[in-house]
Design a protein around this motif. Structure first.
Motif, PDB file in Angstrom:
ATOM      1  N   THR A   1       5.700   4.694   2.588  1.00 30.60           N
ATOM      2  CA  THR A   1       5.059   6.585   2.505  1.00 30.60           C
ATOM      3  C   THR A   1       5.601   6.508   1.690  1.00 30.60           C
ATOM      4  O   THR A   1       6.958   7.007   1.636  1.00 30.60           O
ATOM      5  CB  THR A   1       5.520   7.001   4.046  1.00 30.60           C
ATOM      6  OG1 THR A   1       5.128   6.486   5.392  1.00 30.60           O
ATOM      7  CG2 THR A   1       5.450   8.308   3.509  1.00 30.60           C
ATOM      8  N   LEU A   2       5.626   7.319  -0.224  1.00 34.12           N
ATOM      9  CA  LEU A   2       6.061   7.599  -1.092  1.00 34.12           C
ATOM     10  C   LEU A   2       4.986   8.087  -1.892  1.00 34.12           C
ATOM     11  O   LEU A   2       3.595   8.113  -1.296  1.00 34.12           O
ATOM     12  CB  LEU A   2       6.317   6.362  -1.681  1.00 34.12           C
ATOM     13  CG  LEU A   2       7.480   5.103  -0.582  1.00 34.12           C
ATOM     14  CD1 LEU A   2       7.532   3.813  -1.888  1.00 34.12           C
ATOM     15  CD2 LEU A   2       8.704   5.764  -1.050  1.00 34.12           C
TER      16      LEU A   2
ATOM     17  N   ILE B   1       1.149  -1.233   0.288  1.00 37.56           N
ATOM     18  CA  ILE B   1      -0.279   0.181  -0.290  1.00 37.56           C
ATOM     19  C   ILE B   1       0.366   1.374   0.182  1.00 37.56           C
ATOM     20  O   ILE B   1       1.386   0.890   0.785  1.00 37.56           O
ATOM     21  CB  ILE B   1      -1.164   0.243   1.490  1.00 37.56           C
ATOM     22  CG1 ILE B   1      -2.033  -1.087   1.178  1.00 37.56           C
ATOM     23  CG2 ILE B   1      -2.320   0.885   1.404  1.00 37.56           C
ATOM     24  CD1 ILE B   1      -3.176  -1.285   2.398  1.00 37.56           C
ATOM     25  N   VAL B   2       0.819   1.787  -1.026  1.00 42.37           N
ATOM     26  CA  VAL B   2       1.825   3.470  -1.175  1.00 42.37           C
ATOM     27  C   VAL B   2       0.545   4.308  -0.865  1.00 42.37           C
ATOM     28  O   VAL B   2      -0.750   3.597  -1.447  1.00 42.37           O
ATOM     29  CB  VAL B   2       1.771   3.300  -2.368  1.00 42.37           C
ATOM     30  CG1 VAL B   2       2.860   4.624  -2.772  1.00 42.37           C
ATOM     31  CG2 VAL B   2       2.828   1.922  -2.302  1.00 42.37           C
ATOM     32  N   PHE B   3       0.897   5.417   0.032  1.00 44.06           N
ATOM     33  CA  PHE B   3       0.459   6.693  -0.027  1.00 44.06           C
ATOM     34  C   PHE B   3       1.112   7.569   0.382  1.00 44.06           C
ATOM     35  O   PHE B   3       2.421   7.633   1.226  1.00 44.06           O
ATOM     36  CB  PHE B   3      -1.674   7.047   1.019  1.00 44.06           C
ATOM     37  CG  PHE B   3      -1.035   6.550   2.463  1.00 44.06           C
ATOM     38  CD1 PHE B   3      -0.843   7.206   3.104  1.00 44.06           C
ATOM     39  CD2 PHE B   3      -0.683   5.304   2.710  1.00 44.06           C
ATOM     40  CE1 PHE B   3      -0.453   7.457   4.655  1.00 44.06           C
ATOM     41  CE2 PHE B   3      -0.659   4.937   4.319  1.00 44.06           C
ATOM     42  CZ  PHE B   3      -0.568   5.966   5.101  1.00 44.06           C
ATOM     43  N   GLU B   4       0.469   9.259   0.281  1.00 45.84           N
ATOM     44  CA  GLU B   4       1.445  10.565   0.214  1.00 45.84           C
ATOM     45  C   GLU B   4       0.965  10.635   1.922  1.00 45.84           C
ATOM     46  O   GLU B   4       0.133  11.404   1.937  1.00 45.84           O
ATOM     47  CB  GLU B   4       1.261  11.163  -0.561  1.00 45.84           C
ATOM     48  CG  GLU B   4       2.873  12.128  -0.702  1.00 45.84           C
ATOM     49  CD  GLU B   4       2.510  13.097  -1.341  1.00 45.84           C
ATOM     50  OE1 GLU B   4       2.971  14.230  -1.433  1.00 45.84           O
ATOM     51  OE2 GLU B   4       2.070  13.190  -2.708  1.00 45.84           O
ATOM     52  N   GLY B   5       1.388  10.065   2.700  1.00 44.22           N
ATOM     53  CA  GLY B   5       0.790  10.676   4.736  1.00 44.22           C
ATOM     54  C   GLY B   5       1.643   9.140   5.139  1.00 44.22           C
ATOM     55  O   GLY B   5       2.228   8.743   5.006  1.00 44.22           O
ATOM     56  N   PHE B   6       1.393  10.463   6.610  1.00 41.90           N
ATOM     57  CA  PHE B   6       2.124   9.545   7.961  1.00 41.90           C
ATOM     58  C   PHE B   6       1.227   8.785   7.773  1.00 41.90           C
ATOM     59  O   PHE B   6       0.153   8.142   7.908  1.00 41.90           O
ATOM     60  CB  PHE B   6       1.955  10.344   8.657  1.00 41.90           C
ATOM     61  CG  PHE B   6       2.918  11.581   8.935  1.00 41.90           C
ATOM     62  CD1 PHE B   6       3.995  11.700   9.189  1.00 41.90           C
ATOM     63  CD2 PHE B   6       2.831  13.030   8.387  1.00 41.90           C
ATOM     64  CE1 PHE B   6       5.262  11.953   9.122  1.00 41.90           C
ATOM     65  CE2 PHE B   6       3.967  14.082   8.503  1.00 41.90           C
ATOM     66  CZ  PHE B   6       4.801  13.096   8.864  1.00 41.90           C
TER      67      PHE B   6
ATOM     68  N   ILE C   1      11.210  13.571   5.542  1.00 42.25           N
ATOM     69  CA  ILE C   1      10.267  14.512   7.064  1.00 42.25           C
ATOM     70  C   ILE C   1      11.551  15.609   7.738  1.00 42.25           C
ATOM     71  O   ILE C   1      12.578  15.466   7.855  1.00 42.25           O
ATOM     72  CB  ILE C   1      10.486  13.123   8.040  1.00 42.25           C
ATOM     73  CG1 ILE C   1       9.586  12.172   7.920  1.00 42.25           C
ATOM     74  CG2 ILE C   1       8.872  14.299   9.841  1.00 42.25           C
ATOM     75  CD1 ILE C   1       9.663  10.875   9.272  1.00 42.25           C
ATOM     76  N   VAL C   2      10.904  16.655   7.037  1.00 43.86           N
ATOM     77  CA  VAL C   2      11.395  17.579   7.517  1.00 43.86           C
ATOM     78  C   VAL C   2      10.322  18.823   8.649  1.00 43.86           C
ATOM     79  O   VAL C   2       9.104  18.157   9.332  1.00 43.86           O
ATOM     80  CB  VAL C   2      11.347  18.343   6.674  1.00 43.86           C
ATOM     81  CG1 VAL C   2      12.431  18.539   4.761  1.00 43.86           C
ATOM     82  CG2 VAL C   2       9.734  19.089   6.282  1.00 43.86           C
TER      83      VAL C   2
ATOM     84  N   LYS D   1       6.191  17.285   8.950  1.00 42.52           N
ATOM     85  CA  LYS D   1       5.743  17.296   7.292  1.00 42.52           C
ATOM     86  C   LYS D   1       6.224  16.587   6.229  1.00 42.52           C
ATOM     87  O   LYS D   1       7.674  16.230   6.925  1.00 42.52           O
ATOM     88  CB  LYS D   1       5.680  18.860   6.447  1.00 42.52           C
ATOM     89  CG  LYS D   1       4.467  20.365   7.099  1.00 42.52           C
ATOM     90  CD  LYS D   1       4.173  21.293   6.081  1.00 42.52           C
ATOM     91  CE  LYS D   1       2.980  21.972   7.020  1.00 42.52           C
ATOM     92  NZ  LYS D   1       3.138  23.293   5.895  1.00 42.52           N
ATOM     93  N   LEU D   2       5.725  15.662   5.194  1.00 42.07           N
ATOM     94  CA  LEU D   2       6.287  15.114   4.524  1.00 42.07           C
ATOM     95  C   LEU D   2       7.012  15.757   3.155  1.00 42.07           C
ATOM     96  O   LEU D   2       5.963  16.602   2.263  1.00 42.07           O
ATOM     97  CB  LEU D   2       5.786  13.844   3.984  1.00 42.07           C
ATOM     98  CG  LEU D   2       5.466  13.216   4.706  1.00 42.07           C
ATOM     99  CD1 LEU D   2       4.146  11.448   4.383  1.00 42.07           C
ATOM    100  CD2 LEU D   2       6.984  12.105   4.921  1.00 42.07           C
TER     101      LEU D   2
END
Length: 409
Positions: free
Chosen positions: A287-288, A259-264, A311-312, A319-320
């Motif tokens: 997380t990609l 499973i790939v998603f843009e988030g924590f 991660i910043v 934030k990503l």
């Protein structure tokens, strides 16, 4: 007031039914739940349990397992259901759609001795509950029991009825119905503009789940083989319950799933229990940022090109952001897109006088529940443009109360 109470869309007396369970009175606990929720066997399995997030023990990481307790009461309480009187009020209500919102409205209308008919386009009633949620989360037997409950309340269920084609609005009123409730849900996927989305082997979550559950839920493997919907490696792009349902069903078909998603991780759109179960079933959660679906020279999916995320730490929190590293490719023979769902706009063709909101949802007056067409009401995901099953049940309950008020004036 207990902190969990305001978080329940149905307003269940959570402390009350838990107290009864502690006292060993499971049947009375089930009756207490059913005062506000007619389908605890469903919610006890698939509700996202916002009440647990508001539990006073949530901060300690050990909230009370309210959903599991509700399921226990439903499975072992065998509570009684008060049937309506044998004398019908004489007013008839037609409900278009037999998903959670339509089921809920039918229950509460029938309890008030109205003559209720559920019209369903599919071969079997249930909508999303039957065709969109896998057997391991909501067994077909449990769902069938809920329709047996409705039938015991003298709700008539007609399947293979396509509103606007085999059944017209004028015909409904000619049959003597006093009101129509539109509860057709949000069954269409939110389409993606991700490059490669048209390659063979790319599916949307709702499409994938429904195609494998057109007959019996437990026959998903046979359906996958028959329709050749399977691959050694699968990537699910997105988050939410449907994404994880599709991923876990794919794993049961023998696929290696990511499973790939843009988030924590806490933004995955599912509870910690679903995350835990998915990992235990061998599903990898990454997380990609997906940037392209790649294909081979025959037009079939071969992989997903992704960019790593760093991660910043900024003033307003973590934030990503896209990494400066080069992209990576995840090998896949099937990709399932999970971007959410939206209402089907077929009603615009058959009832052009209906008013719609900018987000594609059906407009209904907040006070009366009535749409822009007299005697036609709306509820559930078609009005809210999505939401959880428990939200849909709550919407059906509210719509029933508004219809009762309308027919009483």
């Amino acid at each position: 007031m207990a902190s969990c109470l305001p978080a329940c869309p149905l307003g269940i007396d959570i402390p009350g039914f838990i107290r009864l369970l502690r006292e060993g009175d499971t049947a009375l606990a089930l009756e207490r739940i059913r005062k506000e929720n007619p389908f605890p066997a469903i919610c006890g399995r698939i509700c996202p349990a916002p009440c647990e997030g508001s539990c006073v023990f949530h901060a300690d990481g050990n909230p009370i397992a309210i959903r599991a307790l509700e399921r226990f009461a439903a499975d072992f309480g065998q509570g009684k259901v008060d049937k309506p009187s044998t004398v019908a009020r004489g007013k008839k209500v037609a409900i278009i759609g037999s998903g959670p919102a339509g089921m809920s409205a039918a229950y509460y209308l029938a309890k008030m001795n109205l003559s209720v008919t559920l019209f369903e386009a599919g071969h079997e009633p249930g909508g999303l509950l039957r065709y969109g949620i896998p057997e391991f989360r909501l067994p077909q037997k449990v769902l069938d029991e809920q329709f047996s409950l409705l039938k015991s309340l003298r709700v008539e269920i007609q399947t293979d009825v396509v509103f606007g084609r085999t059944l017209l609005i004028d015909e409904i009123f000619m049959r003597g119905f006093s009101a129509v409730l539109l509860a057709t849900g949000a069954s269409l996927p939110q389409f993606s503009d991700l490059p490669g989305g048209s390659l063979a082997g790319v599916y949307y979550d709702t499409e994938f789940l429904s195609r494998l559950q057109t007959t019996y839920k437990a026959d998903a493997l046979a359906q996958a083989r028959q329709q050749m919907i399977a691959a050694p490696k699968t990537v699910v792009l997105g988050r939410g319950s449907a994404a994880f349902d599709a991923a876990r069903l794919s794993a049961r078909l023998g696929s290696e799933v990511k499973i790939v998603f843009e988030g924590f991780e806490e933004q995955a759109g599912v509870g910690e229990d679903i995350l835990k179960e998915a990992r235990e079933e061998g599903i990898e959660i990454l997380t990609l940022q997906a940037i392209e679906i790649e294909g081979d020279d025959k037009g079939f999916v071969s992989g997903v090109k992704c960019r790593k995320l760093d991660i910043v730490d900024e003033k307003d929190g973590l934030k990503l952001v896209p990494s400066m590293d080069g992209p990576m490719v995840i090998e896949a023979g099937m990709v399932i897109m999970a971007n959410g769902a939206r209402p089907n706009g077929f009603l615009k063709q058959y009832l052009p006088q209906l008013k719609w909101d900018q987000d594609g949802s059906l407009w209904a007056d907040e006070q009366t529940g009535m749409t822009s067409v007299e005697k036609v009401f709306g509820c559930g995901s078609i009005v809210t443009a999505g939401g959880s099953v428990v939200d849909a049940i709550a919407g059906g309950k509210a719509a029933a109360q508004k219809i009762i008020q309308y027919l009483s004036t």
